[in-house]
Each structure stands twice: as C-alpha cells, then as structure tokens.
Design a protein around this motif. Sequence first.
Motif, PDB file in Angstrom:
ATOM      1  N   SER A  43      81.132  50.548  50.240  1.00 57.80           N
ATOM      2  CA  SER A  43      80.630  49.536  51.177  1.00 57.80           C
ATOM      3  C   SER A  43      81.127  49.735  52.599  1.00 57.80           C
ATOM      4  O   SER A  43      80.988  48.850  53.433  1.00 57.80           O
ATOM      5  CB  SER A  43      81.026  48.138  50.681  1.00 57.80           C
ATOM      6  N   ASN A  44      81.694  50.901  52.901  1.00 57.98           N
ATOM      7  CA  ASN A  44      82.199  51.138  54.255  1.00 57.98           C
ATOM      8  C   ASN A  44      81.090  51.439  55.254  1.00 57.98           C
ATOM      9  O   ASN A  44      81.330  51.415  56.467  1.00 57.98           O
ATOM     10  CB  ASN A  44      83.191  52.311  54.254  1.00 57.98           C
ATOM     11  N   TYR A  45      79.902  51.742  54.763  1.00 59.46           N
ATOM     12  CA  TYR A  45      78.821  52.142  55.661  1.00 59.46           C
ATOM     13  C   TYR A  45      77.584  51.288  55.411  1.00 59.46           C
ATOM     14  O   TYR A  45      77.384  50.754  54.321  1.00 59.46           O
ATOM     15  CB  TYR A  45      78.477  53.630  55.468  1.00 59.46           C
ATOM     16  N   ALA A  46      76.776  51.174  56.421  1.00 65.98           N
ATOM     17  CA  ALA A  46      75.514  50.451  56.301  1.00 65.98           C
ATOM     18  C   ALA A  46      74.435  51.379  55.751  1.00 65.98           C
ATOM     19  O   ALA A  46      74.369  52.557  56.116  1.00 65.98           O
ATOM     20  CB  ALA A  46      75.086  49.892  57.656  1.00 65.98           C
ATOM     21  N   VAL A  47      73.589  50.849  54.882  1.00 60.22           N
ATOM     22  CA  VAL A  47      72.493  51.632  54.309  1.00 60.22           C
ATOM     23  C   VAL A  47      71.433  51.884  55.382  1.00 60.22           C
ATOM     24  O   VAL A  47      71.094  50.995  56.169  1.00 60.22           O
ATOM     25  CB  VAL A  47      71.865  50.880  53.119  1.00 60.22           C
ATOM     26  N   GLU A  48      70.916  53.104  55.405  1.00 60.43           N
ATOM     27  CA  GLU A  48      69.828  53.455  56.317  1.00 60.43           C
ATOM     28  C   GLU A  48      68.540  53.779  55.564  1.00 60.43           C
ATOM     29  O   GLU A  48      67.466  53.448  56.035  1.00 60.43           O
ATOM     30  CB  GLU A  48      70.236  54.635  57.203  1.00 60.43           C
ATOM     31  N   TYR A  49      68.670  54.427  54.402  1.00 61.62           N
ATOM     32  CA  TYR A  49      67.459  54.721  53.633  1.00 61.62           C
ATOM     33  C   TYR A  49      67.807  55.008  52.174  1.00 61.62           C
ATOM     34  O   TYR A  49      68.953  55.299  51.823  1.00 61.62           O
ATOM     35  CB  TYR A  49      66.688  55.904  54.230  1.00 61.62           C
ATOM     36  N   MET A  50      66.780  54.890  51.326  1.00 66.02           N
ATOM     37  CA  MET A  50      66.894  55.235  49.900  1.00 66.02           C
ATOM     38  C   MET A  50      66.102  56.500  49.648  1.00 66.02           C
ATOM     39  O   MET A  50      65.028  56.703  50.231  1.00 66.02           O
ATOM     40  CB  MET A  50      66.347  54.100  49.045  1.00 66.02           C
ATOM     41  N   SER A  51      66.615  57.343  48.791  1.00 63.75           N
ATOM     42  CA  SER A  51      65.871  58.544  48.411  1.00 63.75           C
ATOM     43  C   SER A  51      66.223  58.927  46.980  1.00 63.75           C
ATOM     44  O   SER A  51      67.227  58.470  46.425  1.00 63.75           O
ATOM     45  CB  SER A  51      66.175  59.710  49.358  1.00 63.75           C
ATOM     46  N   VAL A  52      65.369  59.753  46.407  1.00 65.63           N
ATOM     47  CA  VAL A  52      65.598  60.287  45.084  1.00 65.63           C
ATOM     48  C   VAL A  52      65.560  61.805  45.206  1.00 65.63           C
ATOM     49  O   VAL A  52      64.761  62.362  45.968  1.00 65.63           O
ATOM     50  CB  VAL A  52      64.535  59.769  44.080  1.00 65.63           C
ATOM     51  N   LEU A  77      62.827  56.062  51.976  1.00 67.47           N
ATOM     52  CA  LEU A  77      62.430  54.661  52.098  1.00 67.47           C
ATOM     53  C   LEU A  77      63.470  53.992  52.990  1.00 67.47           C
ATOM     54  O   LEU A  77      64.587  53.719  52.554  1.00 67.47           O
ATOM     55  CB  LEU A  77      62.370  53.985  50.729  1.00 67.47           C
ATOM     56  N   ARG A  78      63.124  53.733  54.230  1.00 67.21           N
ATOM     57  CA  ARG A  78      64.076  53.236  55.217  1.00 67.21           C
ATOM     58  C   ARG A  78      64.184  51.713  55.159  1.00 67.21           C
ATOM     59  O   ARG A  78      63.295  51.030  54.652  1.00 67.21           O
ATOM     60  CB  ARG A  78      63.671  53.685  56.625  1.00 67.21           C
ATOM     61  N   VAL A  79      65.310  51.206  55.691  1.00 63.77           N
ATOM     62  CA  VAL A  79      65.497  49.763  55.790  1.00 63.77           C
ATOM     63  C   VAL A  79      64.330  49.171  56.583  1.00 63.77           C
ATOM     64  O   VAL A  79      63.979  49.667  57.649  1.00 63.77           O
ATOM     65  CB  VAL A  79      66.832  49.433  56.479  1.00 63.77           C
ATOM     66  N   THR A 118      68.195  46.464  52.158  1.00 61.93           N
ATOM     67  CA  THR A 118      69.013  45.827  53.176  1.00 61.93           C
ATOM     68  C   THR A 118      70.062  46.830  53.641  1.00 61.93           C
ATOM     69  O   THR A 118      70.093  47.968  53.165  1.00 61.93           O
ATOM     70  CB  THR A 118      69.724  44.577  52.628  1.00 61.93           C
ATOM     71  N   ALA A 119      70.935  46.407  54.530  1.00 61.01           N
ATOM     72  CA  ALA A 119      71.970  47.300  55.039  1.00 61.01           C
ATOM     73  C   ALA A 119      73.067  47.553  54.017  1.00 61.01           C
ATOM     74  O   ALA A 119      73.954  48.373  54.265  1.00 61.01           O
ATOM     75  CB  ALA A 119      72.580  46.729  56.318  1.00 61.01           C
ATOM     76  N   SER A 120      73.002  46.875  52.853  1.00 59.84           N
ATOM     77  CA  SER A 120      74.055  47.071  51.862  1.00 59.84           C
ATOM     78  C   SER A 120      73.545  47.392  50.463  1.00 59.84           C
ATOM     79  O   SER A 120      74.325  47.806  49.615  1.00 59.84           O
ATOM     80  CB  SER A 120      74.932  45.818  51.775  1.00 59.84           C
ATOM     81  N   ASP A 121      72.262  47.232  50.192  1.00 62.50           N
ATOM     82  CA  ASP A 121      71.795  47.359  48.811  1.00 62.50           C
ATOM     83  C   ASP A 121      70.279  47.502  48.791  1.00 62.50           C
ATOM     84  O   ASP A 121      69.608  47.329  49.810  1.00 62.50           O
ATOM     85  CB  ASP A 121      72.203  46.116  48.007  1.00 62.50           C
ATOM     86  N   THR A 122      69.758  47.806  47.612  1.00 66.60           N
ATOM     87  CA  THR A 122      68.316  47.694  47.392  1.00 66.60           C
ATOM     88  C   THR A 122      68.104  46.643  46.315  1.00 66.60           C
ATOM     89  O   THR A 122      68.903  46.527  45.380  1.00 66.60           O
ATOM     90  CB  THR A 122      67.699  49.032  46.977  1.00 66.60           C
ATOM     91  N   GLY A 136      74.839  42.932  55.741  1.00 68.83           N
ATOM     92  CA  GLY A 136      75.082  43.464  54.410  1.00 68.83           C
ATOM     93  C   GLY A 136      74.998  42.449  53.305  1.00 68.83           C
ATOM     94  O   GLY A 136      74.846  42.810  52.144  1.00 68.83           O
ATOM     95  N   CYS A 137      75.118  41.170  53.642  1.00 69.64           N
ATOM     96  CA  CYS A 137      75.054  40.111  52.639  1.00 69.64           C
ATOM     97  C   CYS A 137      73.608  39.692  52.404  1.00 69.64           C
ATOM     98  O   CYS A 137      72.743  39.925  53.236  1.00 69.64           O
ATOM     99  CB  CYS A 137      75.864  38.898  53.086  1.00 69.64           C
ATOM    100  N   GLU A 138      73.397  39.032  51.267  1.00 61.90           N
ATOM    101  CA  GLU A 138      72.041  38.554  50.970  1.00 61.90           C
ATOM    102  C   GLU A 138      71.599  37.529  52.004  1.00 61.90           C
ATOM    103  O   GLU A 138      70.452  37.477  52.399  1.00 61.90           O
ATOM    104  CB  GLU A 138      72.011  37.954  49.567  1.00 61.90           C
ATOM    105  N   GLN A 139      72.543  36.684  52.443  1.00 63.67           N
ATOM    106  CA  GLN A 139      72.290  35.763  53.543  1.00 63.67           C
ATOM    107  C   GLN A 139      73.153  36.174  54.722  1.00 63.67           C
ATOM    108  O   GLN A 139      74.317  36.523  54.551  1.00 63.67           O
ATOM    109  CB  GLN A 139      72.641  34.329  53.148  1.00 63.67           C
ATOM    110  N   LYS A 140      72.556  36.147  55.907  1.00 62.35           N
ATOM    111  CA  LYS A 140      73.320  36.489  57.104  1.00 62.35           C
ATOM    112  C   LYS A 140      74.417  35.457  57.310  1.00 62.35           C
ATOM    113  O   LYS A 140      74.195  34.257  57.222  1.00 62.35           O
ATOM    114  CB  LYS A 140      72.400  36.533  58.319  1.00 62.35           C
ATOM    115  N   ILE A 141      75.632  35.931  57.597  1.00 62.59           N
ATOM    116  CA  ILE A 141      76.766  35.044  57.820  1.00 62.59           C
ATOM    117  C   ILE A 141      77.263  35.232  59.236  1.00 62.59           C
ATOM    118  O   ILE A 141      77.601  36.347  59.646  1.00 62.59           O
ATOM    119  CB  ILE A 141      77.902  35.321  56.818  1.00 62.59           C
ATOM    120  N   VAL A 142      77.296  34.166  60.001  1.00 56.63           N
ATOM    121  CA  VAL A 142      77.816  34.190  61.361  1.00 56.63           C
ATOM    122  C   VAL A 142      79.217  33.592  61.329  1.00 56.63           C
ATOM    123  O   VAL A 142      79.406  32.470  60.872  1.00 56.63           O
ATOM    124  CB  VAL A 142      76.906  33.410  62.325  1.00 56.63           C
TER     125      VAL A 142
END
Length: 865
Positions: free
Chosen positions: A210-219, A159-161, A184-188, A621-627
């Motif tokens: 948290s050093n890496y961005a999430v790319e996909y979920m799997s079981v 299950l990809r981002v 998201t890039a940090s969580d599901t 990675g955050c719930e809201q994008k922070i610039v």
Amino acid sequence: MDFILFFLILSLSSIPVFGFTLTEFVYPNFTASNLHFIDSTGSFLVSNNGTFKAAIFNPGSEQVNFYLCVIHAESNTIIWSANGDAPVSNSGIMRLTKNGIDITEKDGSFKWSTPPLKSEVYALQLTAAGNLILRDQFNGTLWQSFDHPTDTIVIGQKLRVGMMLSSAISGDALSKGHYRLSLTASDTMLQWQNLTYWKLSMETQAYTNSNYAVEYMSVNQTGLYLFGQRGSAVVIMVNLLQSTFRIAKLDDSGQLIVISFVGSDIKRDFVGPVDACRVPYVCGGLGVCTSDVLSDNPKCSCPANFNLRSHNSSSCVPSDSSYSLPVSCNSTNYSNLSNSSSMSYIRLGFGMDYFTTGFTKPFRYGVNLSVCQNLCSVDCSCLGIFYANSSGSCYKLEDEIGSIMLRTSTNNDLLGFVKILSGVSNDSFDQETADFPLVAIVILPFTGIFLLMALAFILWRSKPQRMGKIKSKKNQPSSPSSEDLDDFSIPGLPVRFEYKQLEAATDNFKTQIGTGGFGAVYKGVLPDNSLVAVKKIINLGIQGQRDFCTEIAIIGNIHHINLVKLKGFCAQERQRLLVYEYMNRGSLDRTLFGNVPVLEWQERVEIALGSARGLAYLHSGCEQKIVHCDVKPENILLHDNFQAKISDFGLSKLLNREQSSLITTMRGTRGYLAPEWLTSSAISDKTDVYSFGMVLLEIVSGRKNCSARTQSHSLDDTATGDHSSSSSARGLVYFPLFALEMHEQGRYLELADPKLEGRVSGGDIEKFVRVALCCVHEEPSLRPAMVSVVSMLEGEIPPTEPRMESLNFVRFYGRHFSEASTMEEAGGQTDAMLYVQANTSHTTSRSISNAYFSYISSQQISGPR
C-alpha cells in the motif's frame, strides 16, 4: 494489357470486399457485413500474427444480433465489441471512412460510430495484441479499442484508473449487464448499483503493497497485477501459473475471471469472488442463495412467504397476493402509493445476510429495531433493512434489492426485513380478525409474544445496572445518549478493552505523552509487553460521542504504513478510550522544534514523503474520501527510522468521491488553516493540501512558520526595496512570505534550517519550496492532489511552477502579521482589529483576511489529539 490490369485493380479497390479476409490493415471506403464474408465468423481482418481477427459476429445460436468484434481466433473468444448496446442484423454494415468507423443497418439507420477525430483516417489496423487502431497518415493513433474496453482486457492492455469493465447481459447478448469493475488508487473492485461487493485485496492469494497509488491494472503471462509508479511498483499482485496467453474478464455471472488458453483448451486460473453467493444478483431480486460445496453453481430459492414472480423470472414476491413490494422513488417506475396502501415488514428467515453489510457502514449505529424500521419507513428509496442485534447497527437496502445470502455461521446475528405494501387502509386494522390477511393472522400473535419476551429480558438485564447507577449517582443528571453506547461494538475491530485493563496498562494513567482538545494521551504496556498510546477522551458531549463512533468505525478498517494504527478501544459506561500503536519518536513538532538532535535532510525527505503518502491514501485510496482537516506537525507521529504516520484522521469529515460538501464546524489550527475555511467555501481534500504545504515549509526551515526572526533568516532591506515586507520587519516573521520572496529571487539556501550547516543543496530546497508554494495557492483548484505531491517529492514528475497571482493571500497576511503580533504584545491592536487598518485592492484576500483575523484566535480550534 498492363493498362487493362491497372484499370481492373483500380475498379476493385473502390467496391466492397467480398469473401476473403485481409491482414492487419484496411483503408477508408472499406465496407463489411456478416453476409459479405464466407468465414463463419464474418471476419474481415486478421492480425499479422494470426492471433486475433475482427468480424461482424453473432455469439449466440439464434444468429439474430450482430456486433463488430475483436476475437481471439483459436478459441473464438470475444475480447472487445463496439456496438454492444446497438446490435445489427446480419445485413448490418460497418463502414470505414476518413472520418472513422460507423455501423448502420442496411437501410442506413444509425447504430454506432467512433467519436469525432482530430484528423483524417489513413488506415484501420488490428495489432498483434488485439488492439483495433485508427491511424493517421503519420502512423499516429487517432482512436484505439484498448482505450474503450468492454468486459475484457488482454496481455499488453492497461485498464487505467477511471476506466471500467462492464459485464454483458449474457454470453449471447453483449449489451451492458448489471456489474462493473472499476479501479481506485488503492484497489480494484466489483460493483452492482454503485455498491461494492468484492475487492481484489480481499483475496488470500493477493500480495498487497500500500505504499504506492494504483495507476493501472493489467494481466500478463505470470498473473494479475495492479501497478503504480509508471509500472515500476506492484501495488497488488496475484501470481498465476505461466501461460503464453490469458485474459481477465468480468463475466456475465458478476465474477472477475482470469482465463488462460493453451491451444483450444480454456482454463480458469482465478475467480473473484470465489463464492458466487457474494454476487449481488446471482439469484435475482430477493432470491436466497445457498453455496454448494460440490458445485460451482449456487442453489437459489425464495424466502418463506415468498414465491417466484413467474416461471420466467428469477425475482421473488410475497406469496400473499394482497401484498406487493414497493418501488424505490428513485426508479422510473415509481408511483406514490403511500396514501392508498399500508406499510409493514416481512421478516426473512434466520441466517440471512446481505452483501452490503461487509462493504458499507451502517446507516445508524446503536439504535433499536423499531428505530431502524422507522428510518426505512420514512425513506421512499428504502426497500428493506438488515439489523445487527449485538451492535444495534441499521443497514438500509435502497433502490433495488439483490439476492440474499444464506449463512450457517453461528455468529451471524443479522435480522432481515423487507418492506411490503397492502391495499388495506390503516382503519382496517381495527376490524375483526377474519378481515386480516392470512400473513397478519399468523405473524401478529408471535410478534406480540416475541416483543413481550424481549422487553422482559431487557428489563431484567438493565435492572442491576440502573440500581447501581441510582445508588452511586443519585444526584447527577442522567445521560441516556451516553448509556446507549455501553454495548456499542463494531465488527472488525481487533480488541475491545475493559476500562480496568487500560487502567492497569497505563499504571493508572501515570505517564502522559500528549494532550489535545478532548483529552490526554498516555503511554501504556499491554500484557503481551507491547507498547501502546491510550487516548482518554473527556468532556464527551453529544457531538463528542458521534465523533467517537465515527473514529472507531473508520480507523479500525483503514490500514496503511503511513497511518497510525488503531489497536482497540474502550466504550464502558461513560469512559471512551482509544488504543493506538505506540510511536516511539513522538510527534514531528517535538523533533523539528524541540531541543533534540538535528533532523538530517534525508530524514526530512522521508518524513515529508511518508506524510504525503498517508494523506494521498486518505484522499484517494479509501473507499470513501477522507479529509483530515487538521494536518500539522503535532499530528504527524514518528516511529523507528523516522517513519512518519498521520494521526487523528478518525474525526475527519467524510466526502463522497465525486463531490465535496460544506463543513460548517471549523476545525484546524492557526497557521495551517486554508482560506476556504474562512469564506464559507467548500471544504475538500485540497484543504489538507494547503495545510501540508505549510508543514512542508516548516520541515525546510526547522521552525514554526509564525515565529521570531533569527539571524540566519534575515533579508537585507535593499534586496527587495520593500520595507513593508514581513521579511524585513523586526520581531516576528511569517516564514511562508519569506519563502515566497526567496523563491522569486532564487535564494533557496537561505530558507534551510541553519542547524543543517550546509548539509543540503539548493536544488533540494528548491524542490520542496516549489511544491509547498503550489500547495498553498489561494484557489483550491490550483493546488495539486496529494498523489501528485507524492510524485513531485519522489522526482517522478517535475515540481509545478507556483502561480504568483494565486499567492496574494500569503503576501497580504505576511505583510501584516509582524505588525499585528507586535501591537498585540503591546496591548494595542488585536488580530480581530487588524483588517480595519489593512488596505488592499485584492478583493478576495481582503475578505479572507477579514474573516481570518476576526475569527481565529491564537489557540487551536481543532478536535481531540
């Protein structure tokens, strides 16, 4: 005889198949329906290992709605369905043609089909993993069910981002229900009405990196995972007992469940959230959910003064029929009743809570209850509020109200109120008491007593403070907005310090280690001997207070190894201080440009990577994008082993993930400002990318981008034949243009910090310069995202080739920088006058540069450091 047999086989292949199941493949001109097959599930295709089957199937007992499904054969569990929102009857037909799959009723009425394909279908395959695939004649994949998940993923599926799972309405009806699982890039996370109510990282058994961005979920056989780095890095992991087959499913209950199958036995390995009362609609609209420790099933009821709408409904409505609940103006059922109805609020009972209070920030901080209610009253999408007494935090319940959680915790000070309408006009409230609705008769006397008691308490509490302030500050103007924050608090922040504590920790603010636009930073030692950096904010105006509230609200809930951690804060009377972890190596600018031992190349690589990862987390990675809006070496702090951490992102502007918005207040520092600041264009995460590209060039060269020329950074005029180039000008040089020219000529080693004395390869410099030049493209859309920047710096993907036509801004500014700076020193031309003499045919660069030199002085215009 052979001819007759051949003719019979040919004839059979052109008519629908009845009564038996095929293995792994079927081919175009194949037709199936539930009535065609004697198998009780209506299956027409089975995987070669027998684990899965495809069927026209009805999961319910009434046998009314049928769906094209992939089913786990042994447990009869559906793992995928095609036409969930468009079921057919038992005579509905699935056809496989060279154009794909389509599902219709027997009369030909359309229900569902695969999208247009790039070539003709050769076969439909059901794989051993349960993936339904349309293949072309070269065995290529034209379409597959794994790319279009419904509510379940299985072992071998990613299950990809960007993908999501949607719950079914029920176990019998497979149309989309209330709940979504997204990545998201940090969580599901689990969401209802686009509001988050659960994250995988919340679970105590979840390991997080948290050093890496999430790319996909799997079981898989050992657990539930979020992977990054193309599957080589685990971002979040929940270890489970070994199982040969399991699925992860977003259940119609609104919970993510991981199920393992051993023969026909089904076992729940994981449930999130465990507390079913955290699911937003578990008890219907306004239903009160009470957790039952003896059972997995929560207990549902209605609040006081509310009853069930009907025996067949789970939603609650006011008991008094003269009252009604409003409908949000964002609803299709909305009708404006404001002219014919009076508006008021019914208070929910004590101990009530709502799922959004733990996942969304309050709509307003530091307001009283009446202000909070007024904010809801003027908003037609607001249907109710929750108000936190201790902090004055106001939460709106918008568009639709879900279930209410009943909490027994003694520290829950939330008050819930539901907006109600009645047919009584405002004039009717002047009539005799007998004309009042029963609820009003009961509520108003108690409300008046309560308000009087509350007012007396507030006056009693504030009198000594007011008297003290009058005596000590008699001649000073009052600042109500400042005093409003004296009792400000935010749940979740680790420590709220008293001013005297920080005064003692810093030895009366003795050792200053930094300074910025709003104040200074001091070194401190807490009673536990831990070192801290204390930022003391001064000259705090109205805007400054808002920024301060934003900073402590944001930073306190953000944790990443490459972001400076907020350890606490002080908001006492007029004092505003922030307490950060102490970074013992100071800021990057001191290490790069100061008289300190040289940074070796590998240390620079780690600093660049850490900074990029920190920004990537803020952006995605955050719930809201922070610039951040002010990325520069001064805001990159270094810890042990030169670990880089981004600081001062708390005063950033928040943007919705799907959109960027204009930021009207210019922030940033000369030399790092992206062109869009100067053209009233949209400010987005790509603005930070531009600034990071400028920082990256400074990491390469070991000096400021706008600085005096050194002998090691000279360029023979004859090499380019361009005597107007900044790289050939005397005095000051604009290094980004020099880097661009060296990139065009492939002379990368000339860009390296001379203090490295050859201890770096041209290939390493080339990678950094290519990435940096891509980051400083004039058009934001051409700049890479920070997640891609991280991948390029790590070597996971090759650096993109810079677009020369999008670097004209660098050329334009660089070729006039030296001349302008020299004339300014001589008392002649200033930055604001430069464009008058500049002559260029590049319209965009001309307008940008005009703004640039007209508005940007040599000083920083950023917020506090």
